[in-house]
Each structure stands twice: as structure tokens, then as C-alpha cells.
Design an enzyme around this catalytic site. Structure first.
Site, PDB file in Angstrom:
ATOM      1  N   HIS A 359       3.941   8.333   5.385  1.00 35.67           N
ATOM      2  CA  HIS A 359       4.868   7.312   4.896  1.00 35.67           C
ATOM      3  C   HIS A 359       4.282   6.702   3.634  1.00 35.67           C
ATOM      4  O   HIS A 359       3.073   6.715   3.423  1.00 35.67           O
ATOM      5  CB  HIS A 359       5.075   6.229   5.958  1.00 35.67           C
ATOM      6  CG  HIS A 359       3.793   5.689   6.540  1.00 35.67           C
ATOM      7  ND1 HIS A 359       3.049   4.726   5.920  1.00 35.67           N
ATOM      8  CD2 HIS A 359       3.096   6.023   7.657  1.00 35.67           C
ATOM      9  CE1 HIS A 359       1.975   4.458   6.645  1.00 35.67           C
ATOM     10  NE2 HIS A 359       1.954   5.242   7.701  1.00 35.67           N
ATOM     11  N   HIS A 366       4.048   0.317   5.918  1.00 34.95           N
ATOM     12  CA  HIS A 366       5.146   1.277   5.760  1.00 34.95           C
ATOM     13  C   HIS A 366       5.927   0.766   4.560  1.00 34.95           C
ATOM     14  O   HIS A 366       6.810  -0.070   4.679  1.00 34.95           O
ATOM     15  CB  HIS A 366       6.024   1.341   7.014  1.00 34.95           C
ATOM     16  CG  HIS A 366       5.286   1.903   8.196  1.00 34.95           C
ATOM     17  ND1 HIS A 366       5.732   1.804   9.483  1.00 34.95           N
ATOM     18  CD2 HIS A 366       4.114   2.581   8.274  1.00 34.95           C
ATOM     19  CE1 HIS A 366       4.868   2.400  10.303  1.00 34.95           C
ATOM     20  NE2 HIS A 366       3.880   2.868   9.592  1.00 34.95           N
TER      21      HIS A 366
HETATM   22 MN   LIG Z   1       0.190   5.465   9.169  1.00 36.09          MN
END
Ligand SMILES: [Mn+2]
Length: 449
Positions: A359, A366
Site C-alpha cells: 500500500h 495507509h
Molecule cells: Mn503494511
């Protein structure tokens, strides 16, 4: 304005230019709300990432207004008033005058003046750039302010005719890290790497998982990190097969593998590193087999980390290596799942590898940023190509829950290896490269305890 605030100033200029390119208007960016934990305690305050990205300002109760109306371009900060009485209790606050000078805004007002100033600021702006739905209180206030502008329509003022989600502009800016951001992310990764090494050196059978969590936190804070970027996962034995394990309360047994997924936040930038190591300092043959399989899968994904490669190429490369290994070790039965290509096509590997390979990472662990192109090919938006300045994780894993058809020697092994990768013009730079990773490195480090 101080030199260190120049990057934030430049980002506001860049955003103003983009607003102008969309026809001009007014943007509103609030910081986060203070959150009650219990009684009169609040959670430790963490500013909003968008707000911080445009200001560098870390106090609560603050909001940025940007105005791009043709030749008129202004950036305005609303913040708490100077209050010597409150500062005795809660600590220093800039106040509008000092904040305006220090952070390079064109104007600054007390946050209490928001309600009286906003209708004037909103009047005659074409577009309202705002991310609705993230701050319900602000959304309600905005409705009132817009009504206040509408009420003056007879005197010739107009309300913004349309709203544009500010995230469309800011997410794309945040996806590409500048030199100052990369330096901070390198520092965050260095501290987290040292914390992982400290946990490895400290680990012994019979300890509790939380004792290793304490070693991580010790190293984070000792080196000046403000907080973990997310809840640390310290998972021994079968707990490593719980992807979002949180309790960190179990006792570690001799012969367990320990999976630690932990990273610090340093000056608002996240790191996110996972390592897996044997509690007693020596991988068993079965543990070593699966560990090196995951390591090989990670290397295959890393080989795809270069400008021009598709975002998903690394995932596909990792899946191929892992699936091949599952067939060779008997985790997957050829007679059941067929060939390698069959097992990939049917996603049979998902019994043991059920998450993605990474990600974006940045101000948020994130991080924001579109994973796909804006245009469609057929019915789908294709995954975008990697470009210099993007930072993301590469984190393949394997998680073996007991099952009749699964060789018993692999039961309850959970392994993940995760690094933070910056795409460079030449290829990539592994920001967490100093965190011990090979079997030899980990076993040698654990010998020194
Ligand atoms: Mn991660």
C-alpha cells in the site's frame, strides 16, 4: 516565515494554482478534532494529515482557508488565540499573529472568528473545494454560512455554485514525496529498524508478547519518534496467523516464530515494517523453508519496483513465487489444484496468502493516492505505473492454519516480511534496508543477546 516552513508554503501555492486551473474558488481544510477517550481524558491529539501537509501547524482547533479568485490568491489560518492562563495548563500556543508570521500565511484570525468571517470569504467564490463527510460539525457550519451568503443575494453576492472534493487534488500531490518528506520517512524507517533489531535481541521463550512491544516503544521514543504509526502487532506462534492481531498478551513458547509488524511515526511520517524470527534464535527446518519462500517472493516483488512498472506487477510476481512454493512444500496438493497457472487462476493460494502485497505510505500508514489510472480501458481503470517519488510497502506473507490436508510441520506458522520502498529514477531505494532480514542476519543478531 522560517526556512523550514517553505515546503508547506510551496504546497499551498501549488494547490492555489490547481484551484485556479479548475476555475478558481475557496478551499477549506480543517485539522482533526480532539477526541474524548473517557471521562475528561482525550486521546493524544494527532493533527489531520491534509491540514498538516499544507501548514506544518500541529495545534488543535485550527483551519486553513485558501482563496484563488483570479489575481487574488490568499492563504488564511484560523487558530487558537494566545491565552497565557490556558498555556499554564496546556502549554504553548502560537496565537494568530505569531502563527501568521512563523508559518507564512497572508492572514490569521482567532478560530472564534470563523463564523463571522466565513460568509464574507465564501461570497462570490465560484467553487467550494471541500472534503465533506469527514467533519460533520464543519459540514453543518458550512450550510449555515452558505445560507448567510444566500440571504445577501439581493445585494448582488453569489454563493459557490458547485463543490469539488479537495482530496482529488491533494491525494495526487501527497502521492509524490518531495526531498524533505523522503528524509523524514528515512528517519522513521531507521528508528523502526533499530526497534525491530532491539526486539529480536531481547526475545526469549517464556516472555510475553507485550514485553517485546515495550522494547519497540522504548526504541521509538528514545530516538525521538512521537508515536507508533499504528498499533504494533507482536504475534507469537499461532497468533501470527491473525492478520490484525492486537492484544499482544500471550506468552511466547520455545519453538514459536514471532511476527512483529510495527513502525513509528516521525515528525508526522509513517514507517511500516514487518519481521518474523524464531523465539529461541534458531529457525527450525520447516520454519526456514517457509521463511525463505516468503523472502524469495519479496525479492521477486522488489525486482518489479521501478519507474514504468505497473503497480500490481510486484503482487503478481510474489503470488507466483508463493504459489510455486506452496505446491513444492505440499501446502497445496497438485492433484487438487492442478498446475501452477491453474492454482494462480483459481486463487487457491488465498488459503495461505489472503492479502495484497502493499500500500502507499506517507503521512498516513495507509496513505492516500489512487492505485488506478483515471481513464478506463474497457470497463476497468487499469492500475497505474510506478513513478519516482512514490513510496509503498512490499509485504508478502504466508499463514498456515491447521487443516487435515496441510502437512503438520507447517501448522500455525505465520510469516510476513515488509519493507518500505521509494521509487527512484533509477529503480528503487529500500528505506528499511538496515532491518535484519535474512536467516543468517537474524540468527547472528540473536546470538549476540
Ligand atoms: Mn503494511
Amino acid at each position: 516565515m522560517s526556512e523550514s516552513m517553505n515546503a508547506y508554503f510551496q504546497r499551498r501555492q501549488q494547490l492555489l494554482a490547481q484551484m485556479q486551473a479548475h476555475g478558481g474558488g475557496i478551499a477549506i481544510v480543517p485539522t482533526a478534532q480532539e477526541m474524548t477517550r473517557n471521562s475528561d481524558n482525550t486521546f493524544p491529539f494527532r493533527h489531520d494529515s491534509y491540514f498538516y501537509y499544507l501548514s506544518g501547524f500541529t495545534e488543535p482547533e485550527a483551519l486553513i482557508v485558501l482563496i484563488a479568485n483570479g489575481s487574488e490568491q490568499r492563504s488564511i489560518l484560523f487558530c487558537r488565540e494566545k491565552d497565557l492562563e490556558r498555556e499554564i495548563w496546556d502549554g504553548f500556543r502560537y496565537g494568530p499573529a505569531a502563527a501568521q508570521a512563523q508559518f507564512g500565511f497572508d492572514a490569521a484570525y482567532p478560530i472564534e472568528a470563523l463564523a463571522s468571517e466565513m460568509p464574507t470569504l465564501l461570497a462570490d467564490s465560484k467553487t467550494l473545494f471541500h472534503s465533506s463527510g469527514t467533519d460533520a460539525q464543519l459540514d453543518t457550519q458550512l450550510q449555515h454560512w452558505m445560507e448567510a451568503v444566500r440571504a445577501k443575494a439581493r445585494s448582488g453576492v453569489t454563493v459557490p455554485g458547485k463543490t469539488l472534493d479537495l482530496r482529488q487534488l491533494l491525494d495526487e500531490m501527497r502521492l509524490f514525496k518531495d526531498a524533505s518528506e523522503i528524509a523524514l520517512m528515512q528517519s522513521a524507517a531507521n528508528i523502526s529498524g533499530a526497534a525491530h533489531a532491539r526486539a529480536m535481541r531481547s526475545a526469549r521463550p517464556e516472555m510475553h508478547e507485550y514485553e517485546l512491544e515495550a522494547e519497540l516503544l522504548h526504541e521509538f521514543r528514545r530516538q525521538g519518534s512521537q508515536a507508533p504509526a499504528y498499533g504494533s502487532i507482536v504475534a507469537a506462534g499461532a497468533n501470527a496467523c491473525i492478520l490484525h492481531y492486537q492484544s499482544n498478551a500471550a506468552r511466547i513458547k520455545d519453538g514459536d516464530l514471532i511476527l512483529i509488524d510495527a513502525g513509528c511515526e516521525f515528525d508526522s511520517y509513517a514507517s511500516d515494517i514487518t519481521r518474523t524470527f524464531p523465539a529461541n534464535g534458531k529457525f527450525s527446518p520447516a520454519q526456514k523453508t517457509l521463511y525463505e519462500l516468503v523472502l524469495t517472493a519479496q525479492a521477486a516483488a522488489l525486482a518489479c519496483a521501478r519507474p514504468g512498472a505497473g503497480y500490481m506487477e510486484g503482487h503478481h510476481a510474489a503470488v507466483r513465487v508463493l504459489t510455486q512454493g506452496m505446491l513444492e512444500t505440499g501446502l497445496l496438493d497438485k492433484n487438487q489444484v492442478g498446475s501452477l497457472d491453474d492454482a494462480i487462476a483459481s486463487m487457491a493460494y488465498r488459503q495461505f496468502y489472503m492479502h495484497g502485497t502493499g500500500h502507499w505510505i506517507g503521512l498516513d500508514v495507509h496513505d492516500v493516492g489512487d492505485y488506478r489510472e483515471t481513464h478506463k480501458v474497457g470497463n476497468e481503470r487499469p492500475y497505474r505505473k510506478l513513478e519516482a517519488g512514490m513510496v509503498f510497502t512490499i509485504e508478502p506473507g504466508i499463514y498456515v492454519r491447521p487443516a487435515e490436508a496441510v502437512p503438520e510441520q507447517y501448522w500455525n506458522l505465520g510469516i510476513r516480511i515488509e519493507d518500505d520502498i521509494l521509487i527512484t529514477p533509477e529503480g528503487h531505494l529500500n528505506l528499511s534496508r538496515d532491518t535484519p532480514k535474512t536467516v543468517a542476519e537474524i540468527e547472528a543478531l540473536m546470538q549476540t543477546k
